[in-house]
Design a protein around this motif. Structure first.
Motif: not given
Lengths: 512, 856
Positions: A442, A472, A474-476, A478-482, B517, B567, B570
């Motif tokens: 990570h 969770f 962290i996952f969110e 990472d998903l939101k990061k552009k 995603r 992700p 993770v």
């Protein structure tokens, strides 16, 4: 006589009893209805009883004072009124006994109704006392009745949590709370002495009741009485917060001295620091329980830490080998337990002193970094700054990450099996684990571990936002990061789901 | 009310000197009142505000203001009643005098109207003009000049004017002037007015009708003109311009001449590339991509790569770059001249991506060579299904089969045609649509359908195709998930579809990453919910595992940070930490997850602690439970309990008959019961896979500095395994080799040394120079700081001003009180004197009298 008179019939009986004393024998019919099988009938009977004895109490038609046995009075040659009153008082007694029995009725509505009726009786008895005041302004409370109510609530057989939650609203009144605490301690003592093996349900019931009690913080708060008094006297014990605290302490200590099941221990420890300890008259008396819990190991030790911390911090408790025990609490499971955030918050507090010896801090840092080799990313994101903060606080420990011209070693001098931090030789070691974690998959963990490559900056990193981090989140995140650029693509075309020949999936798995 | 007013007056009092400054604005101040504040130094750029003052004037004004407010208040200090001026807006300067009057009037009317007159219907209010009733004026017979009567102006008829101005007098006069109608009853004033109104209305109506007529006429004229116009058309030059289509076709000769003029001359072009060169190019491309990948893996920024490489001395620095040669080259192919289409330019965008995907499939590239560009063949496909002969390769192959035996009967041929797939497909609009298209077909056919959909809707063909194909990716992904959750899962089809997904992903990276995603988020949400509901998660279905695997195939898994891969990692780690292994299926799934994650990091060699934990747990549940030292299990595994011996094989016969095989993914979702022997074999296979993975980890993480600490638990467990020794030979071999691999890794520990940081520069005593950008503003602080300073300054100034005002108020009051006392004293003195006076007089008189008596 029919088994169960209808509702209307009961109503008529009630009217009759209240109208003239000659019809008093109808009370037996009403009491008989209390024994009915059908919940509806029982409810009707309870209501009628409530109205009947409520009215009688208000009229003062019950005997006041020490109740003589029924036979002697009936045989005696006292006045008819006195005979009637004594007789009626006996009926009232049996009605109350039956209602307490009904608290264990299978139907919840009946239970609730019985409880509310009993509480109504308590209130009326408090207002129109059934015993003679010993002196002017004597404080009278129907202790006996109330004790039987509490005894009924703390049933050893079944779980009364629903009923207790209803009882909880009465506990807001100061007098009810005070007497409930007394009654609860009595009941617990009685049950614990009586049974060799106390059932689990009793303890859980007791805990539900005990945890519902919350004392006010200020003396001035005590004026909310369930039984209304014309004026409150200073001489009454019930008006003093000190007495309340004494009762509270007596109750909890009486509860805690028993051998409680583990799940209950956990629950007690969770609320210990903010709803029990501040209200005790002598908080240090809980030390027995806390040390016992602390020695138990696992999650319970972690939880006991909080209470111990308050005792050490606010009440001057001496605890030998505290850090050694704290050190022994560190095992791989701390990253996976529910109370991780609380534990690390406290550990941070304990290790915040700058007067701790360097060997101790180094041992903690090394132990934590060793454990971090098995930690999930959310824990790593918290524990890596934690270790770095330790190193920042104690410059003597910086050798762990910066040892120029040190000798090359064959093995790590740190001994993970050693229980004494002083003998673990952590100061001779280095934090190679953090170096390994720089290759963590990570990116954020890798960056956090990479901090040790440079000289550490002076200000400490705030741990508060990291303590409650979950995977969770962290996952969110990472998903939101552009990303700044277009999404990079794999340029080697796949040959199938399992990939090429040399991929592990293709080697070890088949599709058929 | 009175109190409030007083308070308001007090609040106003301190503001008095603010007005004093305004004195400067007076045009001609008395020169003796002017006080000039001389400046000692001229400071450039400083604005002076207080150079000239009028102290006398401002003081007088302040005193006046105080007498108006403070003094009044002081005098009324013991009075409880107060005089209220209730005149509307008397002190309101915002309202103009006129408006004030109208508002007052309205108020008055309202007041009058309130009670008394609510039932009074017919009494109108009386209108006045300068205090005289208008009705009176109207009734008044004033004489109208004969001039104004005769004068006629503009549109106003004399009658109307007369009626409006001058009132009824005129009418009265007129009626009296008409002797002819003497006999009739003279018309009343009301009738006259009605007549007037009627007349004017009629006039208006007439005017309207006239205008409408005119409009209609114009329209008709226009229409007529248009008709005639079309007749005139061929001759008019403008008409010719419009109908250019009907121009006669240029004859063949002219065309020839033009064509020859524009024809391209043969030019020398690059020779065609040989096989080796093509291969070399491909290699070069791959090398370039690999370099890029390594850069991303290390997490370096792109910035250093984007530097301009070389700037020519002749560069005009105008940003012009010749990025491709626009000139067309003539080239030959198969002996025919090849003309590059205009289209090729735009097709190249998609073509690039396409090429990559099509490399490995022979027939695809064949097709490329056949058509001039990818898009051409698509066009063919699109327009006609019959002219299919020169269409794509695989289809031809497929069609050949029925064609080989045409003589067997047209019946069969028709059947075959019926069974055959259509060649064009509409792009599916929903996942159900796609499912209905694909369901019931064999794997190859499904593949073909997807391929054709893709070809039919190549983005270069139509505008909306891009969006359609982007959606297709999402639907395909969903379809793959459905296939994986089926029982039994249709993994072969997924295996084939992965290639299609890859192609689509190469075309639309953004939307593809978005849908992957989305799928991952769904999976994680589901898991999180289950954890919240039940307190623990369980391994998800095969679809999530397949998605994770596909994510690793479509995107570069070795990047330091990647919007999809990070992700996904993770997610994988969550699967390994949160899901307890409760059955054999879970073990198979977990091992698959391990494989997938190891494949993710196979290039970047990153460290996954959860993976190590999981493998340890698997090894643990394959050993008989006993007190083991040297390692502790972490979360999903428990040292003892129901599933702590899940993978233990106690049957020696099964162990003997076991042969090493790959694990089947079907087992992961299998609901069918296995026999005991099969289950035992699966257990041993799991163990074998686990050991192999452990070995792989040993190889991969051998270079990590804490390697021995990471692997220590493995060593203890593996030695236990060896000790157990009821495993088949092969497994024991595997154990032993892993163990030796761990032991042979170098164990050197270099003490950590942090990088040297730059030494902090010494403090120097040269003054710091700051550029002054604006005078009069505090420098060297942030905007917030400046704002704060400004506010503090303002506050201090206001505070001082207020204190000063209060002091002055007190002085004023003291003065007033003193003067009052003085007045009082003087009065008393005067009165005392008067008394003394009268007494002395009396005394004098009395003495005089006495003397008189003595004299007598």
């Amino acid at each position: 006589m029919e088994r169960a008179p209808g509702r209307r019939a009961l109503g008529r009986l009630l009217e009759a009893v209240l109208r003239s004393r000659a019809e008093a024998n109808a009370v037996f019919d009403i009491l008989a209805a209390l024994q009915a099988e059908e919940p509806e009938e029982v409810q009707g009977a309870v209501r009628v009883c409530s109205r009947l004895f409520g009215a009688l109490l208000e009229r003062g038609e019950l005997f006041v004072g020490q109740l003589p046995p029924e036979e002697t009075v009936m045989a005696g040659s006292q006045g008819a009124t006195r005979k009637y009153k004594v007789w009626m008082r006996h009926r009232y007694q049996s009605c109350c006994n039956r209602l307490v029995e009904l608290l264990a009725h299978p139907s919840l509505q009946v239970k609730e109704l019985a409880l509310s009726t009993l509480m109504k009786f308590v209130k009326l008895e408090g207002t129109y006392p059934l015993e003679k005041p010993k002196w002017e302004g004597n404080y009278l409370f129907p202790r006996k009745l109330f004790k039987s109510v509490v005894g009924g609530l703390l049933s050893p057989e079944e779980d009364c949590s629903l009923l207790l939650s209803q009882f909880r609203e009465h506990l807001e009144h100061d007098d009810i709370r005070y007497h409930a605490m007394q009654a609860a301690s009595d009941t617990m003592a009685r049950v614990a002495n009586g049974h060799p093996e106390v059932p689990l349900t009793f303890w859980s019931n007791a805990f539900t009741l005990l945890s519902a009690v919350s004392l006010p913080h200020q003396e001035s708060g005590i004026s909310n009485f369930y039984v209304k008094h014309a004026e409150l006297s200073d001489k009454w014990k019930v008006t003093h917060l000190k007495e309340h605290r004494k009762a509270f302490q007596l109750m909890w200590l009486g509860f805690l001295k028993n051998k409680l099941p583990l799940s209950l221990c956990k629950k007690v420890l969770v609320i210990m620091h903010d709803s029990i300890l501040p209200h005790l008259a002598q908080p240090s008396l809980t030390i027995d329980f806390l040390t016992r819990a602390y020695d138990m190991g696992g999650a319970i030790s972690l939880l006991a830490l909080n209470g111990l911390f308050i005792l050490i911090h606010k009440h001057n408790l001496e605890y030998p080998d505290f850090y050694r025990k704290l050190y022994s609490l560190l095992d791989p499971s701390i990253f996976h337990v529910k109370y991780r955030a609380r534990f690390f918050h406290l550990a941070d507090l304990f290790l915040s002193s700058s007067h701790l010896p360097a060997y101790l801090v180094a041992a903690f840092a090394k132990r934590l970094s060793r454990l971090s080799l098995t930690a999930p990313p959310e824990a790593l994101l918290m524990v890596l700054p934690f270790i770095c903060n330790l190193l920042r606080r104690h410059p003597a420990c910086r050798v762990l990450v910066h040892r120029p011209r040190g000798p090359e070693l064959d093995a790590d001098p740190y001994d993970p099996g050693e229980e004494d931090p002083a003998k673990s030789r952590a100061l001779e070691s280095s934090l190679w684990e953090l170096q390994a974690l720089q290759r963590h998959y990570h990116p954020e963990v890798s960056k956090a571990a990479g901090v040790i490559n440079q000289a550490l900056t002076v200000p400490e990193v705030s741990l508060a936002p990291l303590l409650e981090l979950t995977a969770f989140e962290i996952f969110e995140r990472d998903l939101k990061k552009k990303g700044p650029e277009a999404v990079p693509l794999e340029f080697i075309p796949p040959q199938g789901l399992l990939g090429r020949q040399d991929d592990l999936c293709a080697q070890h798995f088949t599709l058929s | 009310m009175g109190k409030a007013r007083a308070a308001a007056a007090r609040a106003k009092a301190p503001r008095a000197p603010a007005g004093a400054r305004g004195g400067r604005a007076r045009p001609n101040p008395n020169p003796f009142e002017v006080k000039v504040n001389r400046q000692k130094f001229q400071v450039l750029g400083r604005k002076t505000r207080h150079d000239v003052g009028l102290p006398g004037v401002s003081r007088a004004r302040a005193i006046q203001k105080r007498t108006q407010t403070l003094l009044k208040e002081y005098k009324e200090r013991d009075k409880s009643n107060v005089f209220l001026d209730k005149r509307f807006g008397e002190y309101n300067s915002n309202i103009s005098a006129e408006e004030k009057m109208t508002r007052r009037f309205a108020l008055e009317q309202q007041r009058q109207h309130e009670k008394r007159n609510i039932y009074n219907l017919n009494e109108d209010e009386e209108l006045t003009h300068y205090g005289q009733s208008l009705a009176d004026i109207e009734k008044h017979n004033d004489i109208v000049d004969s001039d104004s009567d005769t004068e006629e102006r503009g549109a106003l008829s004399a009658e109307l004017t007369a009626a409006h101005f001058g009132g009824g007098g005129l009418l009265h006069k007129k009626t009296s002037n008409q002797p002819g109608q003497e006999g009739e009853r003279p018309r009343s004033r009301k009738e006259l007015i009605e007549e007037l109104i009627l007349k004017s209305k009629q006039e208006k109506r007439e005017r309207q009708a006239q205008r409408e007529d005119a409009l209609e006429l114009t329209e008709r004229l226009d229409r007529d003109w248009r008709e005639i116009h079309s007749l005139l058309a061929p001759k008019a030059p403008r008409a010719q311009h419009r109908d250019r289509k009907e121009q006669p076709q240029p004859d063949a000769y002219d065309r020839m001449v033009r064509e020859l003029g524009f024809e391209m001359k043969a030019q020398p072009c690059n020779r065609m590339k040989t096989e080796q060169e093509l291969a070399k190019e491909e290699q070069e491309r791959l090398r370039r991509l690999e370099v890029d990948r390594v850069r991303r893996m290390l997490g370096k920024e792109e910035g250093d790569r984007k530097k301009p490489t070389h700037v020519s001395a002749d560069d005009l620095n105008d940003g012009f770059v010749l990025d491709k040669d626009d000139r067309r080259l003539l080239s030959y192919e198969d002996g025919k001249m090849k003309v590059q289409e205009e289209q090729s330019g735009e097709a190249s965008a998609g073509g690039n991506a396409e090429e990559e995907g099509e490399d490995e499939s022979e027939d695809e590239s064949e097709e490329d060579a056949e058509g001039s560009g990818g898009s051409d063949s698509h066009l063919d496909l699109d327009c006609d299904a019959e002219s299919e002969d020169e269409s794509v390769g695989p289809e031809r192959v497929r069609r050949r089969a029925p064609r080989e035996r045409p003589e067997t009967g047209c019946q069969e041929a028709r059947e075959a045609a019926g069974a055959e797939l259509p060649y064009t497909f509409a792009a599916p609009e929903s996942s159900e649509e796609l499912k209905s298209l694909l369901s019931g077909k064999s794997a190859e056919e499904q593949l073909l359908v997807v391929e054709r959909i893709q070809k039919c809707h190549h983005p270069s063909l139509a505008v909306g195709n891009k969006a359609k194909l982007e959606k297709l990716f999402g639907f395909l992904l969903e379809y793959v998930g459905d296939l994986a959750t089926d029982d039994p899962p249709d993994l072969e089809v997924i295996d084939k579809l992965v290639v299609q997904l890859y192609n689509l992903c190469q075309m639309f990276p953004e939307s593809a990453s978005e849908s992957v995603r989305f799928v991952l988020r769904d999976a994680m949400h589901e898991m999180e919910e289950r954890i919240e509901a039940k307190g623990r998660a369980s391994f998800p279905g095969l679809d999530v595992l397949v998605y994770l695997r596909i994510a690793g195939l479509l995107f570069p898994a070795s990047d330091f940070w990647h919007p999809v891969v990070t992700p996904a990692l993770v997610c994988l780690s969550q699967l390994l930490t949160k899901c307890p292994v409760l059955s054999l299926q879970d073990a198979v799934k977990g091992l698959f997850v391990c494989c997938v994650s190891l494949d993710y990091v196979s290039l970047s060699q990153r460290f996954i602690p959860e993976l190590i934990n999981f493998l340890l747990g698997i090894l643990y549940i394959a050993t008989p439970n006993k007190q083991s030292q040297g390692h502790t299990l972490v979360h999903p595994f428990r040292p003892r309990g129901k599933n702590s011996e899940l993978l233990l094989v106690s049957n020696d016969e099964d162990a003997a008959t076991w042969q090493r095989r790959s694990l089947s993914l079907h087992w992961a979702s299998a609901s069918k019961a296995q026999t005991e022997t099969e289950a035992n074999h699966t257990r041993l296979s799991c163990l074998a896979v686990c050991l192999a993975l452990a070995q792989r980890c040993v190889l991969m993480y051998g270079t990590l500095p804490a390697f021995q600490d990471i692997m220590r638990p493995f060593r203890t467990l593996l030695t236990q395994h060896l000790a157990a020794s009821n495993h088949p030979q092969e497994l024991q071999e595997l154990c032993r080799s892993t163990l030796t691999a761990i032991e042979t890794q170098e164990r050197r520990y270099h003490p950590l040394v942090s990088e040297k940081s730059k030494p902090v520069p010494l403090k120097l005593f040269t003054p710091r120079l700051v550029r002054v950008l604006e005078f009069g503003r505090k420098q060297g602080s942030s905007k917030e700081e400046q704002e704060r300073k400004r506010l503090v300054h303002k506050h201090r100034r206001e505070f001082k001003g207020a204190v000063r005002e209060i002091r002055k108020d007190n002085q004023f009051l003291a003065r007033m009180q003193l003067s009052e006392i003085r007045e009082r004293d003087a009065e008393r003195k005067r009165k005392v004197k008067q008394l003394f006076n009268s007494l002395a007089e009396q005394e004098g008189e009395w003495k005089a009298l006495k003397r008189k008596k003595f004299k007598k």
